[in-house]
Design a protein around this motif. Sequence first.
Motif, PDB file in Angstrom:
ATOM      1  N   SER A  30       0.680  -1.195   0.067  1.00  0.00           N
ATOM      2  CA  SER A  30       0.005   0.014   0.213  1.00  0.00           C
ATOM      3  C   SER A  30       0.923   1.206   0.177  1.00  0.00           C
ATOM      4  N   GLN A  53      -0.758   4.890  -4.579  1.00  0.00           N
ATOM      5  CA  GLN A  53      -0.891   3.913  -3.632  1.00  0.00           C
ATOM      6  C   GLN A  53      -2.230   3.918  -3.245  1.00  0.00           C
ATOM      7  N   ASN A  54      -3.178   4.756  -3.160  1.00  0.00           N
ATOM      8  CA  ASN A  54      -4.492   4.503  -2.758  1.00  0.00           C
ATOM      9  C   ASN A  54      -5.530   4.385  -3.697  1.00  0.00           C
ATOM     10  N   ASN A  74      -5.307  -3.067  -1.799  1.00  0.00           N
ATOM     11  CA  ASN A  74      -4.343  -3.217  -0.905  1.00  0.00           C
ATOM     12  C   ASN A  74      -4.481  -4.291   0.380  1.00  0.00           C
ATOM     13  N   ASN A  77      -3.098  -7.157  -1.216  1.00  0.00           N
ATOM     14  CA  ASN A  77      -1.712  -7.040  -2.021  1.00  0.00           C
ATOM     15  C   ASN A  77      -1.735  -7.349  -3.413  1.00  0.00           C
TER      16      ASN A  77
END
Lengths: 118, 108
Positions: A30, A53-54, A74, A77
């Motif tokens: 994340s 990332q988000n 996230n 993964n």
Amino acid sequence: EVQLVESGGGLVQPGGSLRLSCSASGFTFSSYWMTWVRQAPGKGLEWVANIKQNGREKYYVDSVKGRFTISRDNAKNSLYLQINSLRVEDTAVYYCARDSGSTSMDRWGQGTLVTVSS
Amino acid sequence: DIQMTQSPSTLSASVGDSVIITCRASQSISSWLAWYQQKPGKAPKLLIYRASSLESGVPSRFSASGSGTEFTLTISSLQPDDFATYYCQQYNSYWMYSFGQGTKVEIK
């Protein structure tokens, strides 16, 4: 140890769809941008898409806009690439890569082959 | 779009030679340039980032320089393991990455 493992490739007819997956381990998934890069047989590398990332920022190379969708989970993964309206010219090995920002793509998976043919 | 142009496309050299690969960007990318090595059937491997920083574990015979639009990768004293294809890649902005077309380093 950082590991990226792609899956989901295969033989598909023109106009078909596939969903590629990339399972990540050995790092805090994340915390990184993630990228898909492809390589047609005997050709060079081509950046396809990346995702923040988000998951709120996503970018694509012009040739796949409107047909490919990058996403991530996230909690699992995992990185994904939904590829629709496939064309013969989409035939390639698709790699997922970790994007460290300042160092660019520092870890890569082994790739998954997508073959578009009738 | 930022176009990346590598030269030469193919380079023939012998073990022990020093070789230079050039990469040119169509517009300034500051130092946002990486170099990768790829062997047949394998994923690319990061060698250099930020135009001149050596990735951890990469032998010191690899070096690179440049900024703006002109960049070079130098391999001093080529080793058998170095025969491969090398790509430059610009990452000036997240919304548009691009690679050079590659330089194949082959055995003379």
